[in-house]
Design a protein around this motif. Sequence first.
Motif, PDB file in Angstrom:
ATOM      1  N   GLY A  70      -5.978  -8.264  15.819  1.00  0.00           N
ATOM      2  CA  GLY A  70      -5.421  -7.824  14.551  1.00  0.00           C
ATOM      3  C   GLY A  70      -5.613  -6.324  14.437  1.00  0.00           C
ATOM      4  N   ALA A  71      -4.553  -5.625  14.131  1.00  0.00           N
ATOM      5  CA  ALA A  71      -4.619  -4.171  13.971  1.00  0.00           C
ATOM      6  C   ALA A  71      -4.007  -3.828  12.616  1.00  0.00           C
ATOM      7  N   GLU A  72      -4.735  -3.053  11.840  1.00  0.00           N
ATOM      8  CA  GLU A  72      -4.269  -2.705  10.494  1.00  0.00           C
ATOM      9  C   GLU A  72      -4.468  -1.226  10.250  1.00  0.00           C
ATOM     10  N   GLY A  73      -3.457  -0.599   9.715  1.00  0.00           N
ATOM     11  CA  GLY A  73      -3.544   0.789   9.301  1.00  0.00           C
ATOM     12  C   GLY A  73      -3.601   0.864   7.791  1.00  0.00           C
ATOM     13  N   GLY A  74      -4.253   1.871   7.275  1.00  0.00           N
ATOM     14  CA  GLY A  74      -4.338   2.022   5.833  1.00  0.00           C
ATOM     15  C   GLY A  74      -4.929   3.360   5.456  1.00  0.00           C
ATOM     16  N   VAL A  75      -5.284   3.474   4.202  1.00  0.00           N
ATOM     17  CA  VAL A  75      -5.757   4.741   3.650  1.00  0.00           C
ATOM     18  C   VAL A  75      -7.073   4.514   2.919  1.00  0.00           C
ATOM     19  N   ASP A  76      -7.939   5.490   3.034  1.00  0.00           N
ATOM     20  CA  ASP A  76      -9.186   5.495   2.283  1.00  0.00           C
ATOM     21  C   ASP A  76      -9.234   6.814   1.506  1.00  0.00           C
ATOM     22  N   PHE A  77      -9.867   6.792   0.370  1.00  0.00           N
ATOM     23  CA  PHE A  77      -9.989   7.985  -0.463  1.00  0.00           C
ATOM     24  C   PHE A  77     -11.442   8.412  -0.527  1.00  0.00           C
ATOM     25  N   GLU A  78     -11.657   9.716  -0.352  1.00  0.00           N
ATOM     26  CA  GLU A  78     -13.001  10.265  -0.411  1.00  0.00           C
ATOM     27  C   GLU A  78     -12.938  11.672  -0.988  1.00  0.00           C
ATOM     28  N   ASP A  79     -13.683  11.903  -2.033  1.00  0.00           N
ATOM     29  CA  ASP A  79     -13.746  13.214  -2.677  1.00  0.00           C
ATOM     30  C   ASP A  79     -12.363  13.774  -3.004  1.00  0.00           C
ATOM     31  N   GLY A  80     -11.483  12.905  -3.452  1.00  0.00           N
ATOM     32  CA  GLY A  80     -10.147  13.332  -3.846  1.00  0.00           C
ATOM     33  C   GLY A  80      -9.147  13.461  -2.722  1.00  0.00           C
ATOM     34  N   ASP A  81      -9.567  13.267  -1.481  1.00  0.00           N
ATOM     35  CA  ASP A  81      -8.659  13.349  -0.334  1.00  0.00           C
ATOM     36  C   ASP A  81      -8.305  11.952   0.160  1.00  0.00           C
ATOM     37  N   ALA A  82      -7.091  11.823   0.696  1.00  0.00           N
ATOM     38  CA  ALA A  82      -6.623  10.567   1.288  1.00  0.00           C
ATOM     39  C   ALA A  82      -6.703  10.694   2.803  1.00  0.00           C
ATOM     40  N   TYR A  83      -7.271   9.674   3.437  1.00  0.00           N
ATOM     41  CA  TYR A  83      -7.422   9.656   4.891  1.00  0.00           C
ATOM     42  C   TYR A  83      -6.729   8.430   5.460  1.00  0.00           C
ATOM     43  N   LEU A  84      -5.887   8.661   6.452  1.00  0.00           N
ATOM     44  CA  LEU A  84      -5.225   7.585   7.179  1.00  0.00           C
ATOM     45  C   LEU A  84      -6.134   7.152   8.316  1.00  0.00           C
ATOM     46  N   TYR A  85      -6.304   5.851   8.490  1.00  0.00           N
ATOM     47  CA  TYR A  85      -7.106   5.347   9.588  1.00  0.00           C
ATOM     48  C   TYR A  85      -6.732   3.899   9.883  1.00  0.00           C
ATOM     49  N   ASN A  86      -7.288   3.370  10.966  1.00  0.00           N
ATOM     50  CA  ASN A  86      -7.002   2.007  11.412  1.00  0.00           C
ATOM     51  C   ASN A  86      -8.287   1.226  11.602  1.00  0.00           C
ATOM     52  N   TRP A  87      -8.142  -0.075  11.619  1.00  0.00           N
ATOM     53  CA  TRP A  87      -9.175  -0.995  12.082  1.00  0.00           C
ATOM     54  C   TRP A  87      -8.513  -1.940  13.062  1.00  0.00           C
ATOM     55  N   VAL A  88      -9.231  -2.303  14.119  1.00  0.00           N
ATOM     56  CA  VAL A  88      -8.792  -3.344  15.051  1.00  0.00           C
ATOM     57  C   VAL A  88      -9.880  -4.397  15.103  1.00  0.00           C
ATOM     58  N   ALA A  89      -9.471  -5.660  15.056  1.00  0.00           N
ATOM     59  CA  ALA A  89     -10.377  -6.797  15.208  1.00  0.00           C
ATOM     60  C   ALA A  89      -9.895  -7.635  16.376  1.00  0.00           C
ATOM     61  N   ILE A  90     -10.834  -8.096  17.185  1.00  0.00           N
ATOM     62  CA  ILE A  90     -10.518  -8.941  18.335  1.00  0.00           C
ATOM     63  C   ILE A  90     -11.336 -10.222  18.232  1.00  0.00           C
ATOM     64  N   CYS A  91     -10.648 -11.360  18.329  1.00  0.00           N
ATOM     65  CA  CYS A  91     -11.313 -12.656  18.382  1.00  0.00           C
ATOM     66  C   CYS A  91     -11.188 -13.192  19.804  1.00  0.00           C
ATOM     67  N   ARG A  92     -12.276 -13.746  20.313  1.00  0.00           N
ATOM     68  CA  ARG A  92     -12.248 -14.386  21.629  1.00  0.00           C
ATOM     69  C   ARG A  92     -12.178 -15.892  21.420  1.00  0.00           C
ATOM     70  N   TYR A  93     -11.685 -16.600  22.424  1.00  0.00           N
ATOM     71  CA  TYR A  93     -11.483 -18.047  22.368  1.00  0.00           C
ATOM     72  C   TYR A  93     -12.711 -18.821  21.880  1.00  0.00           C
ATOM     73  N   ASP A  94     -13.917 -18.275  22.085  1.00  0.00           N
ATOM     74  CA  ASP A  94     -15.149 -18.969  21.699  1.00  0.00           C
ATOM     75  C   ASP A  94     -15.621 -18.620  20.286  1.00  0.00           C
ATOM     76  N   GLY A  95     -14.793 -17.889  19.537  1.00  0.00           N
ATOM     77  CA  GLY A  95     -15.129 -17.558  18.163  1.00  0.00           C
ATOM     78  C   GLY A  95     -15.832 -16.230  17.971  1.00  0.00           C
ATOM     79  N   LYS A  96     -16.202 -15.566  19.052  1.00  0.00           N
ATOM     80  CA  LYS A  96     -16.843 -14.250  18.938  1.00  0.00           C
ATOM     81  C   LYS A  96     -15.819 -13.233  18.452  1.00  0.00           C
ATOM     82  N   VAL A  97     -16.262 -12.339  17.579  1.00  0.00           N
ATOM     83  CA  VAL A  97     -15.380 -11.339  16.976  1.00  0.00           C
ATOM     84  C   VAL A  97     -16.005  -9.956  17.104  1.00  0.00           C
TER      85      VAL A  97
END
Length: 175
Positions: A70-97
């Motif tokens: 799963g890959a998701e892009g989005g925005v976070d706000f800090e001290d009045g500024d907007a920052y673009l960034y991503n998170w990636v999550a990987i699941c393995r067949y055995d449930g490990k993430v």
Amino acid sequence: MKVLVASTNEAKLAAVRSLFMQIWPEAVVSGVPVNMPASIGSMPIGPQVKAGALYRARRVMGPGVSFSVGAEGGVDFEDGDAYLYNWVAICRYDGKVSAAPSERLRLPPRLGREIQNGAVLGDLMTARTGEANINHKEGAVGYFTRGLLTRRRFFEGCLACALAPFLFPDEYELD
């Protein structure tokens, strides 16, 4: 080895294909569309970005799948500024993430204000550039870095970091 990406976005698919096939040349990477819950929204903000990546990865994991991403892009706000960034999550067949964030790009103040007022970055970038589906190509990060960092490479960085525990499971105590 079957790898499912919880998206049909070409930038995300290309990032997963590139990295997984470097490690596992036999990997077959496919994209699957995923409808996101209302709690994530079409423009994820703050914690919704990580939650979106985890939701996506878990949603497409199933029988016969070695890894789901799963890959998701989005925005976070800090001290009045907007920052673009991503998170990636990987699941393995055995449930490990494993999950990891990307670096962050400070967005122009006007875009940050518009996003705070409910606008979606992809729509703002299409209006700015005249290019439809820019989020499937170089994305806002590619535009604002003049191609020094494309959306695909933006995802590759956090994908590589999320893969590390699967490459060294003893070190990360996954097994």
